[in-house]
Motif scaffolding. Structure first.
Motif, PDB file in Angstrom:
ATOM      1  N   GLY A 129     -26.575 -33.863  43.313  1.00 13.67           N
ATOM      2  CA  GLY A 129     -27.164 -32.526  43.432  1.00 13.67           C
ATOM      3  C   GLY A 129     -27.701 -32.007  42.114  1.00 13.67           C
ATOM      4  N   LEU A 130     -26.972 -32.269  41.029  1.00  8.64           N
ATOM      5  CA  LEU A 130     -27.438 -31.826  39.717  1.00  8.64           C
ATOM      6  C   LEU A 130     -28.652 -32.626  39.243  1.00  8.64           C
ATOM      7  CD1 LEU A 130     -24.001 -31.202  37.969  1.00  8.64           C
ATOM      8  CD2 LEU A 130     -25.637 -29.481  38.782  1.00  8.64           C
ATOM      9  N   LEU A 131     -28.668 -33.929  39.545  1.00  9.52           N
ATOM     10  CA  LEU A 131     -29.832 -34.751  39.210  1.00  9.52           C
ATOM     11  C   LEU A 131     -31.060 -34.256  39.975  1.00  9.52           C
ATOM     12  CD1 LEU A 131     -31.313 -37.236  38.057  1.00  9.52           C
ATOM     13  CD2 LEU A 131     -30.295 -38.588  39.890  1.00  9.52           C
ATOM     14  N   ALA A 132     -30.901 -34.004  41.263  1.00  8.89           N
ATOM     15  CA  ALA A 132     -32.025 -33.505  42.069  1.00  8.89           C
ATOM     16  C   ALA A 132     -32.507 -32.157  41.541  1.00  8.89           C
ATOM     17  CB  ALA A 132     -31.603 -33.399  43.538  1.00  8.89           C
ATOM     18  N   TRP A 133     -31.559 -31.288  41.131  1.00  8.36           N
ATOM     19  CA  TRP A 133     -31.954 -29.989  40.585  1.00  8.36           C
ATOM     20  C   TRP A 133     -32.807 -30.161  39.326  1.00  8.36           C
ATOM     21  CZ3 TRP A 133     -30.483 -28.479  35.654  1.00  8.36           C
ATOM     22  CH2 TRP A 133     -31.052 -27.277  35.250  1.00  8.36           C
ATOM     23  N   ALA A 134     -32.377 -31.005  38.406  1.00 10.32           N
ATOM     24  CA  ALA A 134     -33.107 -31.172  37.147  1.00 10.32           C
ATOM     25  C   ALA A 134     -34.527 -31.674  37.402  1.00 10.32           C
ATOM     26  CB  ALA A 134     -32.361 -32.127  36.219  1.00 10.32           C
ATOM     27  N   LEU A 135     -34.658 -32.622  38.315  1.00 11.62           N
ATOM     28  CA  LEU A 135     -35.992 -33.146  38.641  1.00 11.62           C
ATOM     29  C   LEU A 135     -36.846 -32.086  39.323  1.00 11.62           C
ATOM     30  CD1 LEU A 135     -34.952 -36.718  39.853  1.00 11.62           C
ATOM     31  CD2 LEU A 135     -35.873 -36.064  37.611  1.00 11.62           C
ATOM     32  N   ALA A 136     -36.245 -31.344  40.256  1.00  9.59           N
ATOM     33  CA  ALA A 136     -36.975 -30.283  40.944  1.00  9.59           C
ATOM     34  C   ALA A 136     -37.385 -29.181  39.973  1.00  9.59           C
ATOM     35  CB  ALA A 136     -36.120 -29.704  42.069  1.00  9.59           C
ATOM     36  N   GLU A 137     -36.503 -28.842  39.043  1.00 11.48           N
ATOM     37  CA  GLU A 137     -36.799 -27.793  38.063  1.00 11.48           C
ATOM     38  C   GLU A 137     -38.027 -28.168  37.225  1.00 11.48           C
ATOM     39  OE1 GLU A 137     -35.911 -24.066  36.224  1.00 11.48           O
ATOM     40  OE2 GLU A 137     -34.855 -24.983  37.907  1.00 11.48           O
ATOM     41  N   MET A 138     -38.147 -29.430  36.844  1.00 13.07           N
ATOM     42  CA  MET A 138     -39.314 -29.868  36.077  1.00 13.07           C
ATOM     43  C   MET A 138     -40.598 -29.673  36.875  1.00 13.07           C
ATOM     44  SD  MET A 138     -38.215 -33.292  34.010  1.00 13.07           S
ATOM     45  CE  MET A 138     -36.593 -33.828  34.484  1.00 13.07           C
ATOM     46  N   VAL A 139     -40.552 -30.046  38.149  1.00 17.50           N
ATOM     47  CA  VAL A 139     -41.732 -29.904  39.006  1.00 17.50           C
ATOM     48  C   VAL A 139     -42.094 -28.434  39.178  1.00 17.50           C
ATOM     49  CG1 VAL A 139     -42.579 -30.247  41.369  1.00 17.50           C
ATOM     50  CG2 VAL A 139     -41.338 -32.085  40.209  1.00 17.50           C
ATOM     51  N   VAL A 140     -41.097 -27.601  39.439  1.00 16.15           N
ATOM     52  CA  VAL A 140     -41.338 -26.175  39.650  1.00 16.15           C
ATOM     53  C   VAL A 140     -41.926 -25.527  38.394  1.00 16.15           C
ATOM     54  CG1 VAL A 140     -40.161 -23.963  40.045  1.00 16.15           C
ATOM     55  CG2 VAL A 140     -39.626 -25.933  41.483  1.00 16.15           C
ATOM     56  N   ILE A 141     -41.378 -25.840  37.234  1.00 22.66           N
ATOM     57  CA  ILE A 141     -41.896 -25.276  35.986  1.00 22.66           C
ATOM     58  C   ILE A 141     -43.330 -25.748  35.741  1.00 22.66           C
ATOM     59  CG2 ILE A 141     -41.670 -25.325  33.466  1.00 22.66           C
ATOM     60  CD1 ILE A 141     -38.607 -25.402  33.906  1.00 22.66           C
ATOM     61  N   ASN A 142     -43.597 -27.025  35.956  1.00 24.54           N
ATOM     62  CA  ASN A 142     -44.946 -27.548  35.735  1.00 24.54           C
ATOM     63  C   ASN A 142     -45.965 -26.889  36.649  1.00 24.54           C
ATOM     64  OD1 ASN A 142     -44.024 -29.237  33.735  1.00 24.54           O
ATOM     65  ND2 ASN A 142     -43.999 -31.056  35.014  1.00 24.54           N
ATOM     66  N   ARG A 143     -45.564 -26.600  37.878  1.00 26.25           N
ATOM     67  CA  ARG A 143     -46.493 -25.940  38.807  1.00 26.25           C
ATOM     68  C   ARG A 143     -46.691 -24.478  38.443  1.00 26.25           C
ATOM     69  NH1 ARG A 143     -44.829 -28.591  44.614  1.00 26.25           N
ATOM     70  NH2 ARG A 143     -45.876 -30.554  44.232  1.00 26.25           N
ATOM     71  N   ALA A 144     -45.619 -23.800  38.054  1.00 26.59           N
ATOM     72  CA  ALA A 144     -45.712 -22.380  37.723  1.00 26.59           C
ATOM     73  C   ALA A 144     -46.419 -22.153  36.395  1.00 26.59           C
ATOM     74  CB  ALA A 144     -44.312 -21.760  37.684  1.00 26.59           C
ATOM     75  N   GLU A 145     -46.250 -23.072  35.464  1.00 32.24           N
ATOM     76  CA  GLU A 145     -46.842 -22.930  34.129  1.00 32.24           C
ATOM     77  C   GLU A 145     -47.550 -24.235  33.749  1.00 32.24           C
ATOM     78  OE1 GLU A 145     -43.522 -21.965  31.612  1.00 32.24           O
ATOM     79  OE2 GLU A 145     -42.857 -20.411  32.983  1.00 32.24           O
ATOM     80  N   PRO A 146     -48.721 -24.490  34.340  1.00 26.99           N
ATOM     81  CA  PRO A 146     -49.385 -25.771  34.078  1.00 26.99           C
ATOM     82  C   PRO A 146     -49.866 -25.929  32.641  1.00 26.99           C
ATOM     83  CG  PRO A 146     -50.769 -24.369  35.461  1.00 26.99           C
ATOM     84  CD  PRO A 146     -49.460 -23.665  35.287  1.00 26.99           C
ATOM     85  N   GLU A 147     -50.152 -24.826  31.956  1.00 24.92           N
ATOM     86  CA  GLU A 147     -50.611 -24.900  30.565  1.00 24.92           C
ATOM     87  C   GLU A 147     -49.388 -24.944  29.660  1.00 24.92           C
ATOM     88  OE1 GLU A 147     -53.832 -25.265  29.711  1.00 24.92           O
ATOM     89  OE2 GLU A 147     -54.233 -25.265  31.866  1.00 24.92           O
ATOM     90  N   TRP A 148     -49.360 -25.931  28.776  1.00 24.01           N
ATOM     91  CA  TRP A 148     -48.254 -26.079  27.831  1.00 24.01           C
ATOM     92  C   TRP A 148     -48.755 -26.789  26.595  1.00 24.01           C
ATOM     93  CZ3 TRP A 148     -45.802 -30.583  25.948  1.00 24.01           C
ATOM     94  CH2 TRP A 148     -44.629 -30.354  25.222  1.00 24.01           C
ATOM     95  N   ALA A 149     -48.312 -26.329  25.451  1.00 22.80           N
ATOM     96  CA  ALA A 149     -48.665 -26.976  24.185  1.00 22.80           C
ATOM     97  C   ALA A 149     -47.378 -27.426  23.505  1.00 22.80           C
ATOM     98  CB  ALA A 149     -49.411 -26.002  23.291  1.00 22.80           C
ATOM     99  N   PRO A 150     -47.348 -28.654  23.008  1.00 22.61           N
ATOM    100  CA  PRO A 150     -46.133 -29.131  22.329  1.00 22.61           C
ATOM    101  C   PRO A 150     -45.910 -28.386  21.015  1.00 22.61           C
ATOM    102  CG  PRO A 150     -47.886 -30.753  22.131  1.00 22.61           C
ATOM    103  CD  PRO A 150     -48.402 -29.666  23.030  1.00 22.61           C
ATOM    104  N   PRO A 151     -44.648 -28.356  20.577  1.00 18.98           N
ATOM    105  CA  PRO A 151     -44.371 -27.734  19.274  1.00 18.98           C
ATOM    106  C   PRO A 151     -44.931 -28.604  18.159  1.00 18.98           C
ATOM    107  CG  PRO A 151     -42.396 -28.807  20.125  1.00 18.98           C
ATOM    108  CD  PRO A 151     -43.444 -28.904  21.192  1.00 18.98           C
ATOM    109  N   PRO A 152     -44.968 -28.074  16.952  1.00 17.84           N
ATOM    110  CA  PRO A 152     -45.447 -28.902  15.834  1.00 17.84           C
ATOM    111  C   PRO A 152     -44.532 -30.107  15.625  1.00 17.84           C
ATOM    112  CG  PRO A 152     -45.086 -26.611  15.145  1.00 17.84           C
ATOM    113  CD  PRO A 152     -44.620 -26.732  16.545  1.00 17.84           C
ATOM    114  N   LYS A 153     -45.146 -31.186  15.166  1.00 14.90           N
ATOM    115  CA  LYS A 153     -44.380 -32.409  14.906  1.00 14.90           C
ATOM    116  C   LYS A 153     -43.388 -32.165  13.770  1.00 14.90           C
ATOM    117  CE  LYS A 153     -45.012 -37.298  13.861  1.00 14.90           C
ATOM    118  NZ  LYS A 153     -45.982 -38.361  13.604  1.00 14.90           N
ATOM    119  N   GLY A 154     -42.157 -32.621  14.000  1.00 15.77           N
ATOM    120  CA  GLY A 154     -41.120 -32.492  12.993  1.00 15.77           C
ATOM    121  C   GLY A 154     -40.998 -33.769  12.182  1.00 15.77           C
TER     122      GLY A 154
END
Length: 186
Positions: A129-154
């Protein structure tokens, strides 16, 4: 269904709901203002309590499968990697800074690793259940916020530092598991 599994499933459902609340009902969550954070935090604490009581009181006999002993070593390696990904390392380092969801990936890897070494129904429900949640959360976030910029390289030094901390944390977690009766090393 036995009470422990009912508690476990209720805890999982509450975990999912609390985490997905602002995506499922954004207007309702926004209307709650800062008080919504407290409500979500209380729901998450309650979910952890329910899952803990459920898993600790459930029958631990390996109902579904009997994992071979060597998977314990793979589990430990995967948990070490998961600890690194849930640390600030990926977003502050040079190796994985372009990865959008390192913490959720680490969480999913942690849950998967636990599925490898536990064959009982309650553990399969919990970590599945926790594995399914983590995968679903990634999909939901990507759909809700399709624009994303990575942080500066460390720096590689930050990667190394967080990896070293992850190794120490794995040792501490293994020691605590041993105290609780779940030896993870050896």
């Amino acid at each position: 269904m036995a009470l422990p599994l009912t508690l476990l499933i209720a805890g999982l459902a509450l975990w999912w709901l609390a985490h997905l609340f602002k995506r499922i009902a954004p207007e309702r969550r926004a209307a709650m203002g800062n008080g919504g954070r407290g409500a979500v935090a209380l729901a998450l604490i309650a979910s952890i309590v329910l899952m803990t009581f459920g898993i600790r009181t459930a029958d631990a006999s390996p109902d579904l499968w009997y994992p071979p002993h060597w998977l314990r070593h793979l589990n430990n390696l995967l948990v070490l990697i998961a600890l690194y990904f849930t640390s600030p390392g990926p977003s502050k380092g040079a190796l994985f800074y372009k990865m959008r969801h390192p913490m959720l990936f680490g969480f999913a890897l942690w849950a998967f690793a636990h599925l490898l070494v536990n064959g009982d129904l309650a553990t399969m429900i919990l970590f599945g259940g926790l594995l399914a949640w983590a995968l679903a959360e990634m999909v939901v976030i990507n759909r809700a916020e399709p624009e994303w910029a990575p942080p500066p390289k460390g720096s590689i030094a930050k990667d190394a530092m967080f990896l070293a901390i992850s190794v120490l944390l794995l040792g501490l977690i293994g020691w605590i598991h041993g105290l609780l009766g779940y030896p993870v090393f050896g």
